[in-house]
Each structure stands twice: as structure tokens, then as C-alpha cells.
Design an enzyme around this catalytic site. Structure first.
Site, PDB file in Angstrom:
ATOM      1  N   ALA A 179       0.795  -1.230   0.000  1.00  0.00           N
ATOM      2  CA  ALA A 179       0.000   0.000   0.000  1.00  0.00           C
ATOM      3  C   ALA A 179       0.833   1.289   0.000  1.00  0.00           C
ATOM      4  O   ALA A 179       0.671   2.138  -0.890  1.00  0.00           O
ATOM      5  CB  ALA A 179      -0.970  -0.037   1.176  1.00  0.00           C
ATOM      6  N   ASP A 228      -4.196  -2.576   3.869  1.00  0.00           N
ATOM      7  CA  ASP A 228      -4.365  -1.804   2.629  1.00  0.00           C
ATOM      8  C   ASP A 228      -5.394  -0.698   2.778  1.00  0.00           C
ATOM      9  O   ASP A 228      -5.322   0.321   2.098  1.00  0.00           O
ATOM     10  CB  ASP A 228      -4.744  -2.737   1.483  1.00  0.00           C
ATOM     11  CG  ASP A 228      -3.551  -3.591   1.098  1.00  0.00           C
ATOM     12  OD1 ASP A 228      -3.381  -4.660   1.701  1.00  0.00           O
ATOM     13  OD2 ASP A 228      -2.763  -3.149   0.247  1.00  0.00           O
TER      14      ASP A 228
HETATM   15  O1  MRU Z   1      -1.246  -7.137  -3.541  1.00  0.00           O
HETATM   16  P1  MRU Z   1      -0.163  -6.512  -2.707  1.00  0.00           P
HETATM   17  O2  MRU Z   1       1.111  -7.288  -2.693  1.00  0.00           O
HETATM   18  O3  MRU Z   1       0.034  -5.050  -3.059  1.00  0.00           O
HETATM   19  O4  MRU Z   1      -0.765  -6.553  -1.231  1.00  0.00           O
HETATM   20  C1  MRU Z   1       0.006  -6.031  -0.195  1.00  0.00           C
HETATM   21  C2  MRU Z   1      -0.563  -6.243   1.147  1.00  0.00           C
HETATM   22  O5  MRU Z   1      -1.636  -6.761   1.319  1.00  0.00           O
HETATM   23  C3  MRU Z   1       0.236  -5.680   2.299  1.00  0.00           C
HETATM   24  O6  MRU Z   1       0.073  -6.436   3.448  1.00  0.00           O
HETATM   25  C4  MRU Z   1      -0.239  -4.242   2.586  1.00  0.00           C
HETATM   26  O7  MRU Z   1      -0.238  -3.493   1.421  1.00  0.00           O
HETATM   27  C5  MRU Z   1       0.594  -3.567   3.612  1.00  0.00           C
HETATM   28  S1  MRU Z   1       2.178  -3.118   2.996  1.00  0.00           S
HETATM   29  C6  MRU Z   1       2.962  -2.235   4.191  1.00  0.00           C
END
Ligand code: MRU
Length: 348
Positions: free
Chosen positions: A52, A242
């Protein structure tokens, strides 16, 4: 070794973004140069950059690059339209992580704030704003890490899901930041990383990132979490987010909800770590969070090979929502919030 700056996933260098291509890890450490707003959109959508905060940071620099390019081709009076258009375009790259929207809104506000000043001045302001978003994320993660490190005691086992580490942020990570600080302090603990089907952020990224930093990490398949918990190997769960609704309901990588249910069953505390840029005070609860659905091939293919019948019907939501009742605390740079969670009054 602690996490240093060598694996920064998003760097800005004058006229380009240098991305660490996360789709290639851990096989290859490959950097790609992005020069255009279209490059940035494509890289977010195809997860060369993911996590995120990192997608928010990449989009902020991407908006600057787009407007810089437009300023060479369009009359200065038309640049407001370019800002509007690129903001909407980049926001549409991925729907769930609110940091993308948050960073772009902030960039647009900065542009609007500089109204009436020269194009050069406004471009400098945009670049400064993107850098501020980047640096503030690093500072927030360090504070989050201090909070989490205080929870990590000698001999503990901590389970994490997906990758909420340095790769997913400007530095340190959110859920993983406490591990780096606890390690710096000489605490002896173990991390268990879920592989995180279908895109394997846990296996490819978290296991790799923690191993690089010399942290004791054990990789497990997602379906092994109940077993390791029942064996008494896990004393806490730490995950990222997210999008967090005002009541504390939290969207994170698919599978997080199952881990929260298991943690509840075994009486293990479940912590969500995120900067306040991940909190969406515009929504009351988790059912209002848009959930991205991704391509069937993420599930039907493994390493380029079909592992399911052709034309099988697939459902592939990339995120799920953990209800606030299952969350022990939400750890942010502005404080640690435990139930009953009213983030709207706590943060506004
Ligand atoms: O699909 P992604 O890899 O972007 O998903 C990421 C996540 O779900 C993470 O846990 C979230 O973004 C937190 S990152 C600090």
C-alpha cells in the site's frame, strides 16, 4: 545485519523513478527505470511495485513525471486538466489500497494550492510533495516499528502474512518494522512467514527480505498456520493493511482474515500495523472497501505451467476484510488503538 537502504523499492532520480522489480524477486535483483505516467500505471497494475504505501509513493512521483512531460507539450493553462486526468488515471491502477488515492489527492491539493504561480514553481512543488510523502512514510514506519518492537519478547514466535516490509514501503515496512528494531536490540525471536497464495509475497518477498537482514525466519504454506499455532510456536500475529475503515475493520492480503480467525481461536494477539495514510475515515466499516479481483492465471498457473483445467471458473479476490472484533490493536505512527475502535474521533 539490519535492513539498510540498499533494497529501497521506489527511488526518485531527477527525471525517472527507479523501481526494484518485485515480480523478479527473489530470483533476480532487477531495477527498472520509469519515465512516463503510463510506465508507472503499468508497474502498479502488474505489481512491479506493490504494497500500500509503496504504490502511493510511486504514484506521487508518477504524477509529477506526467505533469512534467505535459508541461513540455501543452500550454500552461491546460496543465490543470493534465493533473486532473493523470490523478484519475493513476488512481484506477488498483482499487483496494487507499494510500494510492490518498497520495494522489495530496499531490493534486498541492498543485491547486500553488495556483497563480509559474509552471516551474508548481512543478517544483509537486516534486517536493512526492518527496515529502516518501520521507514521511519512512518516519511513520520507524515509529510503528518502535511500538511493535516493544511487543516482541525474548523467545517469541510471530506469524506474518503477505509482505508488509521494506519492499512494500519507503523503508523498514509496517508489520515487519518491529522485527528490524527488535533485532537491532538483540532480542531473540522467530518469524513464521505464510507463503501467501496466489502471488507468494510471503515466500518471494518477506522470507527473502528477512533473510537478507539476518532475521530468523521460517517459511510455511498458508494452510499450516493452524498447525504451528496449535504447536505453541506463535505468540503474536503482525500484519499490514491496505485500507482501514473508521471502525477498525481492515482490508489486507487475501488470507489475513483466516489468520485472524485462527489467532482468535488460539487466544493469540493479532496486531495490524499501518501508517495513518492507510486509514480511510471516509468509510464507516469494512463492507464499503472495494476489493480487487485479479486474473484467473494467478491461480490456474504456477511458474508458467497450468495447474488447473483449462477454462475452469476461478474466483480470485486479492484482499479480504478482517472485522475489528478480531483485531487486538491497530498500530500507527499516531498511536496504538485497541477496541472499542473509533478511529474517526481518535484521528480527526
Ligand atoms: O497485492 P499486494 O502485494 O500489493 O498486497 C500487499 C498487502 O496486502 C500488504 O500487506 C499491505 O499493502 C501492507 S504493505 C505495508
Amino acid at each position: 545485519m539490519s535492513i539498510d537502504d540498499s533494497f529501497r523499492s521506489v527511488r526518485f532520480n531527477q527525471d525517472k523513478i527507479v523501481l526494484l522489480d518485485q515480480t523478479r524477486l527473489p530470483e533476480e535483483i532487477k531495477y527498472v527505470d520509469l519515465y512516463t505516467v503510463e510506465d508507472v500505471f503499468w508497474s502498479i497494475r502488474n505489481m512491479l511495485v506493490r504494497g500500500a504505501p509503496a504504490i502511493g509513493i510511486a504514484a506521487a512521483y508518477g504524477l509529477y513525471l506526467g505533469v512534467l512531460d505535459a508541461s513540455k507539450k501543452r500550454a500552461s493553462t491546460a496543465l490543470n486538466d493534465s493533473v486532473e486526468e493523470y490523478t484519475r488515471y493513476l488512481m484506477s491502477a488498483r482499487p483496494t489500497a487507499v494510500n494510492l488515492e490518498w497520495a494522489l489527492r495530496r499531490m493534486k491539493q498541492r498543485w491547486d494550492h500553488e495556483k497563480g504561480l509559474s509552471v516551474e514553481h508548481k512543478l517544483t512543488a509537486l516534486q517536493d510533495e512526492a518527496r515529502a510523502i516518501d520521507l514521511e512514510d519512512e518516519a511513520a514506519n520507524r515509529i510503528i516499528g518502535e511500538h511493535l518492537a516493544a511487543l516482541i519478547k525474548e523467545g517469541m514466535g510471530v506469524l506474518t502474512h503477505c509482505n508488509a516490509g521494506a519492499l512494500a514501503t519507503s523503508r523498514y515496512g509496517t508489520a515487519l518494522s518491529g522485527f528490524y528494531i527488535a533485532k537491532e536490540r538483540g532480542v531473540d525471536f522467530k518469524v513464521f512467514a505464510d507463503e501467501t497464495r496466489p502471488v507468494l509475497q510471503g515466500a518471494r518477498l518477506t522470507a527473502w527480505e528477512l533473510q537478507q537482514a539476518g532475521i530468523d525466519v521460517t517459511l510455511i504454506c498458508d494452510n499450516m498456520a493452524a498447525t504451528v499455532m496449535s504447536q505453541g510456536k506463535i505468540q503474536a500475529v503482525m500484519v499490514g493493511a491496505d485500507r482501514i475503515a473508521a471502525n477498525g475493520d481492515t482490508a489486507n492480503k487475501i488470507g489475513t482474515y483466516s489468520v485472524a480467525v485462527l489467532a482468535h481461536h488460539f487466544g493469540i494477539p493479532f496486531y495490524v500495523a499501518a501508517p495513518t495514510s492507510t486509514v480511510d475515515l471516509g468509510i464507516d466499516h469494512g463492507q464499503q472497501i472495494p476489493i480487487e479481483e485479479r486474473a484467473a492465471e494467478e491461480i490456474t498457473k504456477f511458474n508458467g505451467r497450468m495447474v488447473a483445467p483449462n477454462d475452469i471458473t476461478v474466483y480470485n479476490p486479492a484482499f479480504d476484510v478482517t472485522p475489528h472484533e478480531l483485531i487486538t490493536a491497530i498500530v500507527t505512527e499516531k498511536g496504538v488503538f485497541s477496541p472499542p475502535m473509533d478511529l474517526r474521533s481518535a484521528l480527526s
